[in-house]
Design an enzyme around this catalytic site. Sequence first.
Site, short mmCIF file in Angstrom:
data_model
loop_
_atom_site.label_atom_id
_atom_site.label_comp_id
_atom_site.label_asym_id
_atom_site.label_seq_id
_atom_site.Cartn_x
_atom_site.Cartn_y
_atom_site.Cartn_z
N LYS A 203 -31.81 -5.38 -66.50
CA LYS A 203 -30.73 -4.47 -66.12
C LYS A 203 -30.96 -3.03 -66.58
O LYS A 203 -30.51 -2.09 -65.94
CB LYS A 203 -29.40 -4.99 -66.67
CG LYS A 203 -28.89 -6.20 -65.90
CD LYS A 203 -27.45 -6.53 -66.25
CE LYS A 203 -26.86 -7.53 -65.29
NZ LYS A 203 -27.35 -8.91 -65.53
N GLU B 217 -18.54 -1.10 -64.51
CA GLU B 217 -17.76 -2.32 -64.66
C GLU B 217 -18.69 -3.35 -65.27
O GLU B 217 -19.90 -3.23 -65.18
CB GLU B 217 -17.26 -2.81 -63.30
CG GLU B 217 -18.25 -3.71 -62.53
CD GLU B 217 -19.53 -3.01 -62.11
OE1 GLU B 217 -19.52 -1.77 -61.97
OE2 GLU B 217 -20.56 -3.70 -61.93
N SER C 203 -35.96 -13.07 -65.85
CA SER C 203 -35.17 -11.84 -65.83
C SER C 203 -34.58 -11.45 -67.18
O SER C 203 -34.23 -10.29 -67.38
CB SER C 203 -34.06 -11.96 -64.79
OG SER C 203 -33.29 -13.13 -65.01
C1 LIG Z 1 -27.23 -10.02 -64.69
C2 LIG Z 1 -28.39 -10.92 -64.76
C3 LIG Z 1 -28.86 -11.61 -63.61
C4 LIG Z 1 -28.18 -11.56 -62.29
O1 LIG Z 1 -28.19 -10.32 -61.66
P1 LIG Z 1 -29.16 -9.99 -60.44
O2 LIG Z 1 -28.62 -8.70 -59.94
O3 LIG Z 1 -29.03 -11.11 -59.46
O4 LIG Z 1 -30.52 -9.87 -60.97
C5 LIG Z 1 -30.00 -12.39 -63.74
N1 LIG Z 1 -30.64 -12.53 -64.92
C6 LIG Z 1 -30.21 -11.90 -66.04
C7 LIG Z 1 -30.96 -12.10 -67.31
C8 LIG Z 1 -29.08 -11.07 -66.00
O5 LIG Z 1 -28.66 -10.46 -67.12
#
Ligand SMILES: *Cc1c(COP(=O)(O)O)cnc(C)c1O
Length: 393
Positions: free
Chosen positions: A93, A115, A377
């Site tokens: 993010k 938000e 992610s």
């Molecule tokens: C917020 C988040 C997501 C989901 O958001 P996307 O916009 O779909 O990437 C996925 N993995 C993690 C670790 C997150 O913090």
Amino acid sequence: MTVASDQVRQATGRFGEFGGRYVPEALMSALIELEQAWQEARSDAAFGTRLDGLLADVVGRPTPLYLAERFSERAGCRVLLKREDLAHTGAHKINNTLGQVLLATRMGKRRIIAETGAGQHGVATATAAAFFGLPCVVYMGAVDMARQQLNVVRMRMLGAEVVGVEAGSATLKDAINEALRDWVTNVEDTHYVIGSVVGPHPYPALVGDLQAIIGTEARAQVLELEGGLPDEVVACVGGGSNAIGLFRGFYDDDVRLIGVEAAGEGLDKRHGASITAGTQGVLHGALSLVLQDDEGLITHPHSISAGLDYPGVGPEHAWLASTGRAIYESATDEEAVKAFRVLAATEGIVPALEPAHALAHVLRDGAGKGLVLVGLSGRGDKDVAAVAESLAL
Ligand SMILES: *Cc1c(COP(=O)(O)O)cnc(C)c1O
């Protein structure tokens, strides 16, 4: 496809029929100003150099590409992990928030708002605002504040003001409404940082551009490490930003792209699978695929992972699904928790529950799939309590 789609998207804000700008008149000029500012910034070499420098020094990019040998044995294919869990603040993010706040300073904006649902995007925005010394207000549903107390404290320590929203169900969609209200009122000096590839144009394109670094790096790294491209690229899909970031690196290649949504308690029960089980509709200013009832009311999504607990998906995914360029699967809460434990025990990496859905897909369907690149992610420190509870540990 990339060139054509890039031109179409930048000019019209459409991905095929999806996307667009379904907003009140009062927001149109702010969106057009943002669109023009991003057009200029993305073709300005000095802006690119500054952003690259921040991604290196603040975020710690490039993040590693890691061959997960013991996890591969369990999956029956060779699994490479793109380690966004090692980015500053523990997830992808920050790539987006840092880029958007840099853009805001270029536009002369003096105040940042956002938000947040579970608080992850709020923390990433507060981090970027603190880095630039800008005041930051984060809107968060009162119910979410109670559930995610630690992230509320983190945001406050980073100097952000967290405003609790009592309206409606006091969760993410109510927080978005409050943030939009603030933006309409203070649009002169304020930039609104949206956290995924959702919302009205130009946000889906802008956030996708800022996250594309994931796929650009991963493609170069896999070529260097393996001497060829992966057979399959897999990522979890909430709003869809980490998946778009990774997929964009491979649009023009002969590589299967697989997005994994949250099947929650099961697709016939409560879930967050907007592509697999949703229908066309407008949510948060864009036409995409959404979870709605027969009257068009948005239904309440569910996932054990807060980041996948969203009743819509970015329009670029709706378009990739409609053209067949990407395939969408899903994994349940239970499968995600199991995959979470397998990665922790085989590799010593505690993943976030969101990418654990992508890992679950690979454990289920990976046998014989050759070389599989998975977007990891984020890290899972935030999810340890939820996993412990679900296992009654
Ligand atoms: C917020 C988040 C997501 C989901 O958001 P996307 O916009 O779909 O990437 C996925 N993995 C993690 C670790 C997150 O913090």
